[in-house]
Structure formats: C-alpha cells, structure tokens
Design a protein around this motif. Sequence first.
Motif, PDB file in Angstrom:
ATOM      1  N   ALA A   1      -6.972   0.203  12.894  1.00 56.14           N
ATOM      2  CA  ALA A   1      -6.366   0.614  11.667  1.00 56.14           C
ATOM      3  C   ALA A   1      -6.866  -0.490  10.912  1.00 56.14           C
ATOM      4  CB  ALA A   1      -4.614  -0.453  12.062  1.00 56.14           C
ATOM      5  N   VAL A   2      -7.116  -0.924   9.467  1.00 54.91           N
ATOM      6  CA  VAL A   2      -7.395  -1.440   8.686  1.00 54.91           C
ATOM      7  C   VAL A   2      -6.517  -2.231   7.753  1.00 54.91           C
ATOM      8  CG1 VAL A   2     -10.193  -0.239   8.754  1.00 54.91           C
ATOM      9  CG2 VAL A   2      -7.974   0.115   6.713  1.00 54.91           C
ATOM     10  N   ALA A   3      -6.434  -3.594   7.432  1.00 57.07           N
ATOM     11  CA  ALA A   3      -5.764  -4.234   6.543  1.00 57.07           C
ATOM     12  C   ALA A   3      -6.137  -4.936   5.944  1.00 57.07           C
ATOM     13  CB  ALA A   3      -4.775  -4.729   7.722  1.00 57.07           C
ATOM     14  N   ARG A   4      -7.813  -4.858   5.115  1.00 57.37           N
ATOM     15  CA  ARG A   4      -8.091  -5.634   4.523  1.00 57.37           C
ATOM     16  C   ARG A   4      -8.296  -4.983   3.555  1.00 57.37           C
ATOM     17  NH1 ARG A   4     -12.661  -9.413   8.148  1.00 57.37           N
ATOM     18  NH2 ARG A   4     -11.591 -10.185   9.366  1.00 57.37           N
TER      19      ARG A   4
ATOM     20  N   ARG B   1       2.359  -3.702  -6.390  1.00 59.59           N
ATOM     21  CA  ARG B   1       0.823  -4.153  -5.516  1.00 59.59           C
ATOM     22  C   ARG B   1       2.029  -4.425  -3.944  1.00 59.59           C
ATOM     23  NH1 ARG B   1      -0.365  -9.256  -4.578  1.00 59.59           N
ATOM     24  NH2 ARG B   1       1.255 -10.200  -5.816  1.00 59.59           N
ATOM     25  N   PHE B   2       3.235  -5.511  -5.066  1.00 57.50           N
ATOM     26  CA  PHE B   2       3.975  -6.649  -3.996  1.00 57.50           C
ATOM     27  C   PHE B   2       4.344  -6.091  -2.775  1.00 57.50           C
ATOM     28  CE2 PHE B   2       7.468  -9.828  -3.626  1.00 57.50           C
ATOM     29  CZ  PHE B   2       6.593 -10.701  -3.537  1.00 57.50           C
ATOM     30  N   GLU B   3       5.380  -5.000  -3.453  1.00 55.88           N
ATOM     31  CA  GLU B   3       5.988  -4.903  -1.738  1.00 55.88           C
ATOM     32  C   GLU B   3       5.581  -3.252  -1.654  1.00 55.88           C
ATOM     33  OE1 GLU B   3       8.109  -5.301  -0.616  1.00 55.88           O
ATOM     34  OE2 GLU B   3       9.355  -6.388  -2.249  1.00 55.88           O
ATOM     35  N   SER B   4       4.558  -2.460  -2.325  1.00 57.32           N
ATOM     36  CA  SER B   4       3.616  -1.838  -1.879  1.00 57.32           C
ATOM     37  C   SER B   4       4.824  -0.553  -1.540  1.00 57.32           C
ATOM     38  CB  SER B   4       2.866  -1.596  -1.125  1.00 57.32           C
ATOM     39  OG  SER B   4       1.973  -2.717  -1.217  1.00 57.32           O
ATOM     40  N   PRO B   5       5.355   0.657  -2.290  1.00 58.74           N
ATOM     41  CA  PRO B   5       6.311   1.296  -1.410  1.00 58.74           C
ATOM     42  C   PRO B   5       5.697   2.574  -1.097  1.00 58.74           C
ATOM     43  CG  PRO B   5       7.068   0.723  -4.374  1.00 58.74           C
ATOM     44  CD  PRO B   5       5.149   0.065  -3.913  1.00 58.74           C
ATOM     45  N   VAL B   6       5.146   2.450  -0.682  1.00 59.59           N
ATOM     46  CA  VAL B   6       3.806   3.429  -0.197  1.00 59.59           C
ATOM     47  C   VAL B   6       3.232   2.740   0.917  1.00 59.59           C
ATOM     48  CG1 VAL B   6       2.151   5.435   0.175  1.00 59.59           C
ATOM     49  CG2 VAL B   6       3.562   5.675  -0.911  1.00 59.59           C
TER      50      VAL B   6
ATOM     51  N   MET C   1      -4.284   3.066   7.584  1.00 62.61           N
ATOM     52  CA  MET C   1      -4.492   2.037   6.459  1.00 62.61           C
ATOM     53  C   MET C   1      -3.427   1.357   5.689  1.00 62.61           C
ATOM     54  SD  MET C   1      -6.990   4.664   3.413  1.00 62.61           S
ATOM     55  CE  MET C   1      -5.783   6.095   3.784  1.00 62.61           C
ATOM     56  N   PHE C   2      -3.139   0.244   6.264  1.00 64.78           N
ATOM     57  CA  PHE C   2      -2.232  -0.288   5.810  1.00 64.78           C
ATOM     58  C   PHE C   2      -2.574  -0.971   4.450  1.00 64.78           C
ATOM     59  CE2 PHE C   2      -2.016  -1.352  10.145  1.00 64.78           C
ATOM     60  CZ  PHE C   2      -0.685  -1.482  10.416  1.00 64.78           C
ATOM     61  N   LEU C   3      -1.686  -0.369   3.155  1.00 64.63           N
ATOM     62  CA  LEU C   3      -1.704  -0.402   1.759  1.00 64.63           C
ATOM     63  C   LEU C   3      -1.038  -1.463   0.992  1.00 64.63           C
ATOM     64  CD1 LEU C   3      -1.552   3.792   0.323  1.00 64.63           C
ATOM     65  CD2 LEU C   3      -3.884   2.564   0.883  1.00 64.63           C
ATOM     66  N   GLY C   4       0.247  -1.622   1.821  1.00 66.09           N
ATOM     67  CA  GLY C   4       0.793  -2.718   1.914  1.00 66.09           C
ATOM     68  C   GLY C   4      -0.287  -3.962   2.135  1.00 66.09           C
ATOM     69  N   ALA C   5      -0.823  -4.359   2.582  1.00 69.05           N
ATOM     70  CA  ALA C   5      -1.801  -5.999   3.709  1.00 69.05           C
ATOM     71  C   ALA C   5      -2.310  -5.722   2.298  1.00 69.05           C
ATOM     72  CB  ALA C   5      -2.123  -5.176   4.965  1.00 69.05           C
TER      73      ALA C   5
ATOM     74  N   HIS D   1      -5.219  -3.074  -7.518  1.00 68.32           N
ATOM     75  CA  HIS D   1      -4.337  -2.198  -6.301  1.00 68.32           C
ATOM     76  C   HIS D   1      -4.140  -1.029  -6.289  1.00 68.32           C
ATOM     77  CE1 HIS D   1      -1.267  -0.382  -7.729  1.00 68.32           C
ATOM     78  NE2 HIS D   1      -1.154  -0.550  -8.463  1.00 68.32           N
ATOM     79  N   VAL D   2      -4.083  -1.224  -4.158  1.00 66.87           N
ATOM     80  CA  VAL D   2      -4.157  -0.062  -3.912  1.00 66.87           C
ATOM     81  C   VAL D   2      -2.207   0.933  -3.616  1.00 66.87           C
ATOM     82  CG1 VAL D   2      -6.548   0.349  -2.510  1.00 66.87           C
ATOM     83  CG2 VAL D   2      -4.384  -1.072  -1.867  1.00 66.87           C
ATOM     84  N   GLY D   3      -2.013   0.074  -4.186  1.00 64.18           N
ATOM     85  CA  GLY D   3      -0.410   0.659  -3.941  1.00 64.18           C
ATOM     86  C   GLY D   3       0.030   2.384  -4.502  1.00 64.18           C
ATOM     87  N   PHE D   4      -0.828   2.692  -5.301  1.00 69.94           N
ATOM     88  CA  PHE D   4      -1.460   4.370  -5.395  1.00 69.94           C
ATOM     89  C   PHE D   4      -2.167   4.947  -4.681  1.00 69.94           C
ATOM     90  CE2 PHE D   4       1.221   2.933  -9.422  1.00 69.94           C
ATOM     91  CZ  PHE D   4       2.041   3.530  -8.972  1.00 69.94           C
TER      92      PHE D   4
END
Lengths: 409, 107
Positions: A57-60, A290-295, A321-325, A348-351
């Motif tokens: 897993a990656v979170a950065r 970005r803030f909540e990262s729905p996905v 992949m932890f998009l929210g992180a 941002h990677v929310g999308f």
Amino acid sequence: MITPQVEPRDIRQAPSSAPVSDVDPFSDAFFEDPHPIHEALREAGPVVYLAKWNVFAVARYAEVHAVLNDPATFCSSRGVGLSDFAKETPWRPPSLILEADPPAHTRTRAVLSRVLSPAVMKQIRDGFAAAADATVDEIVARGRIDGIADVAEAYPLSVFPDAVGLKAEGRENLLPYAGLVFNAFGPPNALRQSAIERSAPHQAYVQAQCQRESLRPGGFGACVHAHVDSGEITDAEAPLLVRSLLSAGLDTTVNGIGAALYCLARFPHEWERLRDDPGLARNAFEEAVRFESPVQTFFRTTTRPVELGGVAIGEGEKVLMFLGAANRDPRRWENPERYDITRRTSGHVGFGSGIHMCVGQLVARLEGEVLLSALARKARSITVSGPVKRRYNNTLRGLESLPLAIEGA
Amino acid sequence: MPQVIFVHPDGRQDAIEIAVGASVMQGATQHGIEEILAECGGNAMCATCHVYVDDEQIGRLVPMSENEDALLDGTAAERQPTSRLACQIEVTPALDGLLVRLPDRQT
C-alpha cells in the motif's frame, strides 16, 4: 499499529523491506476516522505492507501519483479492487475502461471522453444550473433538511439520469447498484458479500438500461451508442460503456456534494467567504473533493518486479493506493487538514491521475459548482442541526445522514 | 532554463523560467500564474489551462493532437486559431522566449 520491521507472520510472501501494518482499511473503525491511520501509514514509509489482506500500500502523495501514472507497471486489467482477475472470476463482466489497459483502454476511453467533453458541458450547463436553483429553493423553503437525502442525493438524481437518457421507471436501483460496485472493490468482507448477495435486481435493471433502445436520443447513453455507427466501438461494447456511466456517475457526485455540504456546515469562515464570492463555488467543491476524497482507494496489480520507494515488489502483487491520504500528505500540501476554498487544488488525486483519471470529472465539477453557487446566493447560513451518521462502503467515503438547518438569504 | 512570457488579461507580463521537459502549465502553476487553473492536473481532460500563443510564434510549437483539438472546442473563453492547452506544450530549449496570452476566464 505500525511495526518498523518485517515480523514473522502468516503471510503469502514476506515483503522485502516494507514496514508491516495490521491496519484494515475496510473496517468500520477505519471508516469512522481514517485520518490518524492515514498519517501513521504515511509516516511508516513510502510503501507499507498490509498483513490483513496481503497487499502493498502507498499513502504518500509522491508514490500514489507515481503508481497512478505508470499503468504499464501497475495495471488495471487485473482489477482495481482486491480481487485479482488473473486468479479469480470477476463478480461482473469487467469494465472496458476502468478495468482495462492500453491499447484496449485507449479506444474506449476516447469515446467516453468525447461523450463527456468540455464542449458537451457547455450544452448541459444551463439545465444543470436551473435544477440546482430549484433544489436549493426547495431546501431553503423547508429550513430543516437532511443534506444527504435532500441535496447530495436529490440533486444528482434530478439531473444525471436524465442527462444519460434513462427512463423514469426503476431509477431507485441506481444508488444501490453504485454502492454495490464500490463495495465490490473491497475485500470479501460483510459489506462486499451482502452487497453482491442482494445485487441481482439491480444488475438486471442496469443491464437493461444499457441497451440502445432503452436510452433517450441525445443523452450520454445514446451518444455512446452512436460511436458504434462510426466504427470506434462494437455493438457489444457500447452497453458496457454505458454501464460505466451508471456505475461511476452518480454515487461519486452524491458523496462529493455531501462532502462539500459537510465542509461548509463545519467551517463557517469558509462558508462566509463563499457567500461573499459565489464565484468560488467551483473551487469550494474541488477542495471538498481533496479534503474528504469521496473515492478513498483503488488497487493496481504489478505486471513485473518493480522497486518503489526503495521497496522491491514482485510481479502479480496488489498495490493499494490511499487517495485520501495522498490528498492530505503534508509533503505535498500546506496545512492539509484545513478546508480552504481558495486553495490551489490542481494536482490532487481525488479524481485519480493519469490515463484512468475520472472520465466524468467535468460532470462532477459542473454539478458541484452550480449547486454550491445556488446555495451561496440563496442561503444565509447552513449549520449542522443533529447527529451526523456515516455511511460505510469499502471505497466511498460519505455520510448516511447530515441534518442541516438552512436559513434563506 | 528556457523562459516563457505570460501576458495577463490586463497587459501585465510575467517572465518565468521553466525546466526543459516540464509543461508550460506546470511552470505556470508552480509560479502562481492564477489564470491557469489546470483542474485536471495536466491530464488533458478539462481545458482549464487554455492560452493564446503569440501569433508570430504559433509555428514554433509541435502541432496539437486530435484530443487537444477537441478539448479546445470546450474552452470557457473564445477559441482562436492560436489557442492551445498549456499542459500540452512541453518546454524545450527551442521554445525559449515563448509568449502566451492568458484568457480572462477558464470556467
């Protein structure tokens, strides 16, 4: 929770040098408050190993972005959930776009890109804005509402199914179907299993709506089918591409709009800034994504042995992949814990990012912008007026209920 | 590093050095050129990094792809023959001195 070294465990393959974590990112405790765990995962290292599900897993931000932008190494055709399509039969026929790699992906992606292009958004904009005004007029008149059912769900349901060209009957299947799709990316936990067990009527509905004769001429669905005539896709492919619209086009915006409402109700200073300048509506929505990262998460599967962040990963490994992180990584964002509607959100990677970046992102932004703009013009205050309840889903982060008190301007 | 000159809608100019291999969009966003939104982060999907390349210099650029051409049909500000997406212009030593005008709106 995070151990700095590899410890003897009953795991399929001991990761070379990745720190091992016991975290289950598909558990109720995680859904309730992922942020401290995200931080621990980011701090543990560029790549971690989740013993609970035997995945890397990656979170950065840097590693999430790198994985998203190297589809030749981190592929999607073996599924973007935990299930490896090379080893398990998918629960439904795979998506021709989400669960595909180039070159097959390139062709289908081009079709959906054109169906949902900036030029098309110009055509639908006025209708979407009028519907947003109507939704907001109604909630302002009522005063006390549920921000999820009455806005975050009601508004997209009032525009998106019509834009796709769906008939009126059976639309109650849309949200359960989408909930199912996003639960199914998760591990074989109770959420996934029970969603799949209850899925037969929703799947039957969606399959029927994807056929050409079910779709109103001029809608997104019919536009997909029109690309059969020009030879870009086949008769058999078109319904599956319409299915992608129905899988990913509704619940995502529901949770995006829900996130924005929850942010604006919690951060009155930002709400005041939005009221002062409703032109900030579009960025206020983007910042909420970005803030909540729905996905919250997606997986990839390695096509070859690769080194990532100093960690050797073998072929055929799932990488989560932890998009929210990533969207709150202080290595990338200044004051990441702050919801700031004037933040430069680009990147941002929310999308997502790269070739699989959300093909419907322009529809999402349009819905978010016109809804928040209407709210900023028509409401004076928006406050949380009761207990907030979270909705649990293996992929989507959002609320079940958001009681709001709204005062008219 | 090659320099790219951005002309704001009010006529102000900013000359920015951008690394070879980066896009004009990346250079602009890193240097706070506010007119470049780049909502999609440079994935050629949103048409919010629209610029007008100087008439005299448009020939210096690599011709646009079919996808960029289609996206430009959806720009918020009027499309002109010199319209391009900044995320699709890769900076090379040969582009030193490139001048681009910024539209008054991107959404």
